[in-house]
Design a protein around this motif. Structure first.
Motif, PDB file in Angstrom:
ATOM      1  N   ASP A  31      71.332  58.776  35.844  1.00 25.98           N
ATOM      2  CA  ASP A  31      71.207  57.776  35.125  1.00 25.98           C
ATOM      3  C   ASP A  31      70.055  58.060  34.056  1.00 25.98           C
ATOM      4  OD1 ASP A  31      70.901  55.334  33.713  1.00 25.98           O
ATOM      5  OD2 ASP A  31      69.776  54.503  35.385  1.00 25.98           O
ATOM      6  N   ILE A  33      68.990  56.438  31.475  1.00 25.65           N
ATOM      7  CA  ILE A  33      68.200  55.668  30.982  1.00 25.65           C
ATOM      8  C   ILE A  33      66.944  55.564  31.734  1.00 25.65           C
ATOM      9  CG2 ILE A  33      68.109  53.048  30.530  1.00 25.65           C
ATOM     10  CD1 ILE A  33      71.090  53.125  30.011  1.00 25.65           C
ATOM     11  N   SER A  34      67.000  55.490  33.160  1.00 24.63           N
ATOM     12  CA  SER A  34      65.768  55.478  34.023  1.00 24.63           C
ATOM     13  C   SER A  34      65.300  56.854  34.485  1.00 24.63           C
ATOM     14  CB  SER A  34      66.273  54.407  35.315  1.00 24.63           C
ATOM     15  OG  SER A  34      67.348  55.349  36.012  1.00 24.63           O
ATOM     16  N   PRO A 118      62.986  59.032  30.305  1.00 19.19           N
ATOM     17  CA  PRO A 118      63.996  58.190  30.183  1.00 19.19           C
ATOM     18  C   PRO A 118      64.110  57.800  28.715  1.00 19.19           C
ATOM     19  CG  PRO A 118      62.251  57.396  31.546  1.00 19.19           C
ATOM     20  CD  PRO A 118      61.539  58.811  31.059  1.00 19.19           C
ATOM     21  N   ARG A 119      65.383  57.333  28.372  1.00 20.20           N
ATOM     22  CA  ARG A 119      65.796  57.110  27.117  1.00 20.20           C
ATOM     23  C   ARG A 119      66.283  55.633  26.882  1.00 20.20           C
ATOM     24  NH1 ARG A 119      70.968  56.276  26.403  1.00 20.20           N
ATOM     25  NH2 ARG A 119      72.482  57.358  27.639  1.00 20.20           N
ATOM     26  N   ALA A 120      66.312  55.072  25.733  1.00 18.02           N
ATOM     27  CA  ALA A 120      66.945  53.803  25.345  1.00 18.02           C
ATOM     28  C   ALA A 120      68.265  53.890  25.420  1.00 18.02           C
ATOM     29  CB  ALA A 120      66.721  53.272  23.890  1.00 18.02           C
ATOM     30  N   PRO A 121      69.123  52.898  25.768  1.00 18.82           N
ATOM     31  CA  PRO A 121      70.669  53.030  26.217  1.00 18.82           C
ATOM     32  C   PRO A 121      71.233  53.259  24.838  1.00 18.82           C
ATOM     33  CG  PRO A 121      69.717  51.071  27.076  1.00 18.82           C
ATOM     34  CD  PRO A 121      68.614  51.558  26.203  1.00 18.82           C
ATOM     35  N   ARG A 137      73.622  47.118  29.563  1.00 18.84           N
ATOM     36  CA  ARG A 137      73.134  47.793  30.641  1.00 18.84           C
ATOM     37  C   ARG A 137      71.880  47.143  31.150  1.00 18.84           C
ATOM     38  NH1 ARG A 137      73.905  53.211  31.102  1.00 18.84           N
ATOM     39  NH2 ARG A 137      73.075  53.169  33.070  1.00 18.84           N
ATOM     40  N   VAL A 139      68.288  47.874  32.392  1.00 19.43           N
ATOM     41  CA  VAL A 139      67.308  48.882  32.057  1.00 19.43           C
ATOM     42  C   VAL A 139      65.977  48.760  32.610  1.00 19.43           C
ATOM     43  CG1 VAL A 139      68.479  49.455  29.811  1.00 19.43           C
ATOM     44  CG2 VAL A 139      66.323  47.876  29.875  1.00 19.43           C
TER      45      VAL A 139
END
Length: 259
Positions: A31, A33-34, A118-121, A137, A139
């Protein structure tokens, strides 16, 4: 990136007490995003076994003959490890993939997330001919200020083809929702969709009663596991249905006591 892999974890404490660790075939999910690597019991993604925060983790291939915390990896094919170290945690997860190319792809993806964080969706563009596309999502999570419940941040994206301007229009927004509101959505979907919801369930991860007495019911580990399960649930729901009613209000910036 996701798939089944043989994996075994070695914690510093279990190594000190010579606790034998067995290889398990788990469903592993990256994942980004996290920035976490998540292991689940199976593809249904109903139960989280563990998760590793990748930023700062050591990702590499074991050197033949070097110490591997009592786990025999020299004869294990296509093996690599992820070691998470912090003041409170020192744990090494070993993985065995079926092919060399699979191992290379995993190590590359994990290393990139460990480096970038981590990145933005990012939501994929809808397919040609599809006039409506909704994605979402989960987040982030946070406990309410009064400690009575927790809230989960949902980032949404809706793409609609506008006949007026003859092009696709996209709108993105975020909002906080409680677990009880996810449960209300699930009950409504079960009533309206019936058999179409087969294989999709909302797992009610129980809080520790003793921690609740101490005022720590919504600790980091609890929120992390519930966040992972809610994100998995929402992703599977949106593969076959548009449950838009959960996402009708804009971002609520601060925890409120009215929900």
């Amino acid at each position: 990136m996701e798939g089944f892999m043989l994996t075994v974890a070695q914690h510093r404490r279990s190594f000190q007490y010579k606790k034998k660790q067995e290889w398990r075939d788990l469903f592993v999910k990256l994942d980004d995003i996290s920035a976490r690597l998540i292991a689940l019991t199976d593809r249904s993604q109903f139960e989280v076994c563990w998760s590793v925060y990748l930023v700062g983790a050591d990702i590499s291939t074991p050197v033949p003959g070097e110490s591997s915390n009592g786990i025999d990896v020299d004869d294990t094919p296509y093996c690599f490890y992820v070691r998470e170290t912090s003041a409170a945690k020192d744990c090494t997860h070993y993985f065995s993939t079926p092919t060399g190319s699979t191992k290379k792809a995993w190590v590359k993806a994990l290393t990139q997330v460990a480096r970038d964080g981590p990145r933005a969706p990012r939501f994929a563009a809808s397919q040609p001919g599809n006039e409506f596309n909704f994605q979402a999502r989960v987040v982030k999570s946070r406990p309410h200020v009064d400690g009575t419940h927790a809230e989960y941040l949902i980032t949404c994206s809706c793409q609609v083809f506008s006949k007026l301007i003859a092009r696709r229009v996209m709108k993105a927004w975020s909002l906080w929702r409680r677990f009880s509101e996810f449960d209300e959505l699930h009950q409504a979907l079960k009533k309206s969709m019936g058999p179409q919801l087969e294989g999709i369930d909302l797992v009610k991860h129980k809080r520790d009663a003793f921690k609740g007495v101490l005022g720590k019911a919504f600790d980091h580990n609890f929120l992390e596991k519930r966040h992972i399960l809610l994100d998995s649930y929402l992703t599977k729901c949106l593969q076959g249905s548009a449950c838009c009613r959960l996402f009708q209000t804009p971002l609520r910036p601060e925890p409120q006591g009215d929900v």
